[in-house]
Design a protein around this motif. Structure first.
Motif, PDB file in Angstrom:
ATOM      1  N   PHE A 135      -1.323  90.741  52.657  1.00 47.79           N
ATOM      2  CA  PHE A 135       0.133  90.829  52.522  1.00 47.79           C
ATOM      3  C   PHE A 135       0.545  92.289  52.651  1.00 47.79           C
ATOM      4  O   PHE A 135      -0.292  93.201  52.640  1.00 47.79           O
ATOM      5  CB  PHE A 135       0.607  90.246  51.182  1.00 47.79           C
ATOM      6  CG  PHE A 135       0.277  91.084  49.993  1.00 47.79           C
ATOM      7  CD1 PHE A 135       1.216  91.921  49.427  1.00 47.79           C
ATOM      8  CD2 PHE A 135      -0.991  91.038  49.410  1.00 47.79           C
ATOM      9  CE1 PHE A 135       0.918  92.699  48.317  1.00 47.79           C
ATOM     10  CE2 PHE A 135      -1.309  91.811  48.299  1.00 47.79           C
ATOM     11  CZ  PHE A 135      -0.348  92.650  47.750  1.00 47.79           C
ATOM     12  N   ASP A 136       1.860  92.534  52.742  1.00 49.22           N
ATOM     13  CA  ASP A 136       2.358  93.899  52.900  1.00 49.22           C
ATOM     14  C   ASP A 136       3.118  94.345  51.658  1.00 49.22           C
ATOM     15  O   ASP A 136       2.534  94.819  50.702  1.00 49.22           O
ATOM     16  CB  ASP A 136       3.232  94.005  54.151  1.00 49.22           C
ATOM     17  CG  ASP A 136       2.412  93.990  55.437  1.00 49.22           C
ATOM     18  OD1 ASP A 136       1.188  94.211  55.360  1.00 49.22           O
ATOM     19  OD2 ASP A 136       2.985  93.746  56.515  1.00 49.22           O
ATOM     20  N   ASN A 137       4.428  94.172  51.659  1.00 50.85           N
ATOM     21  CA  ASN A 137       5.273  94.761  50.614  1.00 50.85           C
ATOM     22  C   ASN A 137       5.532  93.811  49.458  1.00 50.85           C
ATOM     23  O   ASN A 137       5.782  92.615  49.662  1.00 50.85           O
ATOM     24  CB  ASN A 137       6.617  95.185  51.223  1.00 50.85           C
ATOM     25  CG  ASN A 137       6.463  96.359  52.167  1.00 50.85           C
ATOM     26  OD1 ASN A 137       6.158  97.469  51.756  1.00 50.85           O
ATOM     27  ND2 ASN A 137       6.663  96.103  53.452  1.00 50.85           N
ATOM     28  N   GLN A 138       5.497  94.367  48.243  1.00 51.06           N
ATOM     29  CA  GLN A 138       5.800  93.619  47.034  1.00 51.06           C
ATOM     30  C   GLN A 138       7.285  93.728  46.700  1.00 51.06           C
ATOM     31  O   GLN A 138       7.891  94.800  46.801  1.00 51.06           O
ATOM     32  CB  GLN A 138       4.960  94.155  45.874  1.00 51.06           C
ATOM     33  CG  GLN A 138       5.487  93.868  44.489  1.00 51.06           C
ATOM     34  CD  GLN A 138       5.351  92.397  44.097  1.00 51.06           C
ATOM     35  OE1 GLN A 138       4.794  91.594  44.859  1.00 51.06           O
ATOM     36  NE2 GLN A 138       5.851  92.038  42.927  1.00 51.06           N
ATOM     37  N   CYS A 139       7.872  92.588  46.295  1.00 47.74           N
ATOM     38  CA  CYS A 139       9.283  92.588  45.899  1.00 47.74           C
ATOM     39  C   CYS A 139       9.461  91.600  44.739  1.00 47.74           C
ATOM     40  O   CYS A 139       9.513  90.376  44.963  1.00 47.74           O
ATOM     41  CB  CYS A 139      10.190  92.195  47.063  1.00 47.74           C
ATOM     42  SG  CYS A 139      11.944  92.232  46.652  1.00 47.74           S
ATOM     43  N   PRO A 140       9.532  92.070  43.495  1.00 44.45           N
ATOM     44  CA  PRO A 140       9.612  91.176  42.331  1.00 44.45           C
ATOM     45  C   PRO A 140      10.818  90.254  42.347  1.00 44.45           C
ATOM     46  O   PRO A 140      10.777  89.172  41.759  1.00 44.45           O
ATOM     47  CB  PRO A 140       9.688  92.166  41.146  1.00 44.45           C
ATOM     48  CG  PRO A 140       9.156  93.460  41.669  1.00 44.45           C
ATOM     49  CD  PRO A 140       9.509  93.498  43.111  1.00 44.45           C
ATOM     50  N   SER A 141      11.909  90.654  42.997  1.00 46.16           N
ATOM     51  CA  SER A 141      13.119  89.830  42.986  1.00 46.16           C
ATOM     52  C   SER A 141      12.938  88.514  43.733  1.00 46.16           C
ATOM     53  O   SER A 141      13.763  87.610  43.600  1.00 46.16           O
ATOM     54  CB  SER A 141      14.291  90.608  43.602  1.00 46.16           C
ATOM     55  OG  SER A 141      14.045  90.884  44.977  1.00 46.16           O
ATOM     56  N   LEU A 142      11.845  88.397  44.502  1.00 45.92           N
ATOM     57  CA  LEU A 142      11.580  87.155  45.238  1.00 45.92           C
ATOM     58  C   LEU A 142      10.719  86.183  44.446  1.00 45.92           C
ATOM     59  O   LEU A 142      10.275  85.160  44.958  1.00 45.92           O
ATOM     60  CB  LEU A 142      10.878  87.473  46.567  1.00 45.92           C
ATOM     61  CG  LEU A 142      11.660  88.330  47.564  1.00 45.92           C
ATOM     62  CD1 LEU A 142      10.817  88.581  48.809  1.00 45.92           C
ATOM     63  CD2 LEU A 142      12.977  87.669  47.932  1.00 45.92           C
ATOM     64  N   SER A 143      10.466  86.482  43.193  1.00 41.55           N
ATOM     65  CA  SER A 143       9.564  85.671  42.379  1.00 41.55           C
ATOM     66  C   SER A 143      10.079  84.244  42.215  1.00 41.55           C
ATOM     67  O   SER A 143      11.275  84.010  42.031  1.00 41.55           O
ATOM     68  CB  SER A 143       9.385  86.313  41.007  1.00 41.55           C
ATOM     69  OG  SER A 143       8.556  85.504  40.197  1.00 41.55           O
ATOM     70  N   ALA A 144       9.138  83.309  42.271  1.00 42.74           N
ATOM     71  CA  ALA A 144       9.463  81.902  42.030  1.00 42.74           C
ATOM     72  C   ALA A 144       9.038  81.489  40.626  1.00 42.74           C
ATOM     73  O   ALA A 144       9.075  80.305  40.279  1.00 42.74           O
ATOM     74  CB  ALA A 144       8.768  81.016  43.062  1.00 42.74           C
ATOM     75  N   LEU A 145       8.633  82.453  39.805  1.00 45.82           N
ATOM     76  CA  LEU A 145       8.185  82.161  38.448  1.00 45.82           C
ATOM     77  C   LEU A 145       9.387  82.081  37.506  1.00 45.82           C
ATOM     78  O   LEU A 145      10.442  82.672  37.735  1.00 45.82           O
ATOM     79  CB  LEU A 145       7.224  83.249  37.961  1.00 45.82           C
ATOM     80  CG  LEU A 145       5.990  83.513  38.824  1.00 45.82           C
ATOM     81  CD1 LEU A 145       5.109  84.561  38.157  1.00 45.82           C
ATOM     82  CD2 LEU A 145       5.213  82.234  39.064  1.00 45.82           C
ATOM     83  N   SER A 146       9.192  81.362  36.404  1.00 43.57           N
ATOM     84  CA  SER A 146      10.226  81.281  35.389  1.00 43.57           C
ATOM     85  C   SER A 146      10.287  82.590  34.612  1.00 43.57           C
ATOM     86  O   SER A 146       9.356  83.404  34.660  1.00 43.57           O
ATOM     87  CB  SER A 146       9.937  80.128  34.426  1.00 43.57           C
ATOM     88  OG  SER A 146       8.747  80.409  33.677  1.00 43.57           O
ATOM     89  N   GLU A 147      11.365  82.793  33.873  1.00 43.21           N
ATOM     90  CA  GLU A 147      11.525  84.026  33.102  1.00 43.21           C
ATOM     91  C   GLU A 147      10.416  84.172  32.064  1.00 43.21           C
ATOM     92  O   GLU A 147       9.891  85.272  31.837  1.00 43.21           O
ATOM     93  CB  GLU A 147      12.894  84.024  32.429  1.00 43.21           C
ATOM     94  CG  GLU A 147      13.206  85.325  31.690  1.00 43.21           C
ATOM     95  CD  GLU A 147      14.611  85.345  31.125  1.00 43.21           C
ATOM     96  OE1 GLU A 147      14.918  86.250  30.334  1.00 43.21           O
ATOM     97  OE2 GLU A 147      15.400  84.444  31.480  1.00 43.21           O
ATOM     98  N   ASN A 148      10.026  83.068  31.431  1.00 46.06           N
ATOM     99  CA  ASN A 148       8.964  83.121  30.428  1.00 46.06           C
ATOM    100  C   ASN A 148       7.624  83.493  31.059  1.00 46.06           C
ATOM    101  O   ASN A 148       6.839  84.254  30.476  1.00 46.06           O
ATOM    102  CB  ASN A 148       8.837  81.775  29.718  1.00 46.06           C
ATOM    103  CG  ASN A 148       9.993  81.522  28.768  1.00 46.06           C
ATOM    104  OD1 ASN A 148      10.621  82.474  28.285  1.00 46.06           O
ATOM    105  ND2 ASN A 148      10.266  80.255  28.485  1.00 46.06           N
ATOM    106  N   GLU A 149       7.346  82.983  32.261  1.00 45.48           N
ATOM    107  CA  GLU A 149       6.095  83.313  32.945  1.00 45.48           C
ATOM    108  C   GLU A 149       6.041  84.793  33.290  1.00 45.48           C
ATOM    109  O   GLU A 149       4.996  85.436  33.176  1.00 45.48           O
ATOM    110  CB  GLU A 149       5.940  82.464  34.213  1.00 45.48           C
ATOM    111  CG  GLU A 149       5.598  81.015  33.946  1.00 45.48           C
ATOM    112  CD  GLU A 149       5.515  80.208  35.230  1.00 45.48           C
ATOM    113  OE1 GLU A 149       4.525  79.484  35.435  1.00 45.48           O
ATOM    114  OE2 GLU A 149       6.466  80.295  36.034  1.00 45.48           O
ATOM    115  N   ILE A 150       7.158  85.345  33.713  1.00 48.38           N
ATOM    116  CA  ILE A 150       7.215  86.765  34.058  1.00 48.38           C
ATOM    117  C   ILE A 150       6.989  87.620  32.814  1.00 48.38           C
ATOM    118  O   ILE A 150       6.227  88.593  32.832  1.00 48.38           O
ATOM    119  CB  ILE A 150       8.573  87.103  34.704  1.00 48.38           C
ATOM    120  CG1 ILE A 150       8.708  86.383  36.054  1.00 48.38           C
ATOM    121  CG2 ILE A 150       8.708  88.609  34.895  1.00 48.38           C
ATOM    122  CD1 ILE A 150      10.060  86.555  36.702  1.00 48.38           C
TER     123      ILE A 150
END
Length: 534
Positions: free
Chosen positions: A379-394
């Motif tokens: 993969f290339d660039n990381q972008c946390p705003s694209l997360s598909a995780l729930s708030e609790n998982e994060i």
């Protein structure tokens, strides 16, 4: 080290009168850190010595050679005699075990032999017992092989890529090589649809046995690929730029019939690339008729949408998934959060290899959460705003201990660009890593490398490739090169703080220690070099 510890402790306990200074010095020995350096050169195996010796004998015979004299060869390179009617036809190479003959032919395909490959006459090694024939990949007069095909009924693997074999050769293969499983004629410029037509001309056992047809040739069109699909029902792999369109037409034709004919649904690997734009529903239609696919490569270009990707959720056997950029692509046809993430949530646990370098931005924690069994990740660039995780998982992930093992089976890692130190640290802490490729990454520093090594990771590393990593220096790489590892190759390109002299120093150490190590280096102020000590 454990044996030394036991010896010291035994010596101390057996001699209670030892002075405190002596006891202190003995235990100081135990604190000295020892290293298992990169692999030491091993002794050449007997099998390799035999192969090299036989290859040297083959060099004696330079094309062209008189075939009549060849039949009377008696063992020594210069002892060719005139044949008499009472003498049998003898080729001493036919006495070599078949497995060894196949290994010799395969060894001639290695790059370092290609410049001198015309000196070798592999026709000596072609016998009726061969099951695998991997001919050297260079433009060679394969007409001399045509007489051999009627004798190769046991052949299961035939590789003639980059050769000048023509349509007549495929006709002979289809007639005589009845047990063939794999046929590789990639990049053979003389092959056309006529060759495929002749390959399937006679209904032989080949129609039941052929599983892989690699025929990526510019003059083999969709028409030829459709003939292969219709006549080889056991096919699992077809390599050709027209395979997706050909398969799509067959699927549409079958659906339109009152009594649909049986399609080839045993495909295991498929590269998806339509000749024109992607059209809505095409990908889903093909996926329905290829339920056993475990390896999919999607070349992304105009017309492909996030909705199309949802058809991948039905591929329960999928283990390899790659997205590649077509030259005409804008790079924005599909997205990570709305297209790929929902797919990974459904089938991610089955994936072993994931290449998502097409996507400009991804969320690595979504990948880790949905794809825990990955062996290879790109993969290339990381972008946390694209997360598909729930708030609790994060929140729970952020609270986890630094250096936790996030992908226990990961062996191949390709990444870089805007990674944070914490993410790179966690990725490099995967215990089974064998190959690491990091590009344009300022998170890679001497301190980070030393911290990862201090915990005991990167011990299985075989290959390290760094490009434009400008904050790492010789000091940081020394901690890796001289540490407990299995390194065989280090490639350093345009890393500003790594110098030509640094590489020469490592090479000097490799020679002194007899390491099996290759060093590749290039920088703006020096020419590319490749130093091999193996």
């Amino acid at each position: 080290m454990h044996c030394l510890t036991r010896c010291v402790r035994t010596s101390v306990s057996a001699n209670p009168n030892n002075s405190p200074e002596l006891v202190e010095n003995l235990f100081a020995i135990l604190k000295i850190k020892t290293y298992k350096m990169p692999k030491v050169k091993t002794v050449i195996s007997l099998s390799s010595q035999c192969i090299n010796r036989i290859k040297s004998s083959l060099i004696i015979y330079y094309f062209p050679i008189n075939s009549k004299l060849l039949k009377t060869w008696r063992g020594r390179p210069l002892s060719i005699q005139q044949r008499t009617d009472t003498e049998p036809d003898i080729n001493p190479f036919q006495r070599i075990p078949t497995v060894l003959s196949e290994a010799i032919i395969q060894s001639l395909c290695i790059r370092k032999y290609l410049k001198a490959v015309k000196q070798y006459n592999i026709t000596f090694l072609i016998t009726t017992e061969l099951q695998k024939l991997n001919a050297p990949s260079y433009h060679y007069d394969y007409k001399q092989f045509l007489n051999f095909f009627p004798k190769l009924e046991r052949l299961q693997v035939l590789v003639l890529c980059y050769s000048n074999i023509g349509n007549a050769g495929l006709k002979l293969i289809g007639t005589w090589c009845k047990n063939l499983r794999i046929l590789d004629v990639n990049s053979c410029s003389k092959l056309t649809d006529t060759g495929i037509e002749w390959l399937v001309l006679k209904p032989t056992e080949l129609g039941k046995t052929l599983q892989e047809l690699l025929v990526n040739c510019a003059t083999v069109t969709k028409r030829g690929i459709k003939m292969a699909l219709q006549n080889f029902p056991a096919l699992q792999v077809v390599e050709n730029d027209n395979i997706f369109d050909a398969l799509l037409e067959e699927v549409v034709l079958s659906s339109s019939l009152a009594q649909p004919h049986i399609l080839n649904t045993s495909f295991a690997r498929l590269t998806i690339l339509p000749a024109g734009e992607y059209r809505n529903g095409q990908l889903e239609l093909v996926m329905q008729y290829c339920p056993l696919l475990f390896d999919i490569g999607i070349i992304v270009k105009e017309g492909l949408t996030d909705t199309d990707l949802l058809s991948l959720t039905k591929m329960k056997n999928l283990q390899i998934l790659k997205f590649m950029l077509h030259p005409s692509s804008t790079g924005q046809e599909i997205t990570f959060d709305k297209g790929l993430a929902p797919v990974l949530k459904v089938i991610g646990r089955s994936l072993k290899v994931l290449d998502i370098s097409y996507f400009e931005f991804v969320d690595i924690w979504t990948v880790v959460r949905f794809c825990p069994n990955l062996i290879s990740l790109t993969f290339d660039n990381q972008c946390p705003s694209l997360s598909a995780l729930s708030e609790n998982e994060i929140i729970n992930r952020e609270r986890n201990e630094k250096g936790r093992v996030i992908l226990e089976d990961l062996k191949v890692l390709r990444c870089g660009f805007n990674l944070s130190n914490d993410i790179l640290f966690d990725l490099l802490s995967c215990p089974l890593l064998e190959m690491v490729d990091i590009s344009f990454c300022d998170a890679l520093t001497d301190d980070l490398l030393q911290e990862v090594l201090a915990i005991g990771f990167l011990k299985n590393l075989n290959l390290l490739h760094l490009e434009s990593c400008h904050l790492v220096t010789k000091q940081g790489l020394d901690a890796l090169v001289l540490n407990d590892n299995l390194l065989e190759r280090i490639s350093l390109f345009f890393c500003r703080k790594i110098t030509h002299q640094n590489v020469l120093d490592w090479h000097s150490i490799a020679r002194q220690k007899n390491w099996k190590l290759r060093l590749d280096y290039e920088n703006l102020d020096s020419k590319p070099i490749s130093l091999i000590f193996a």
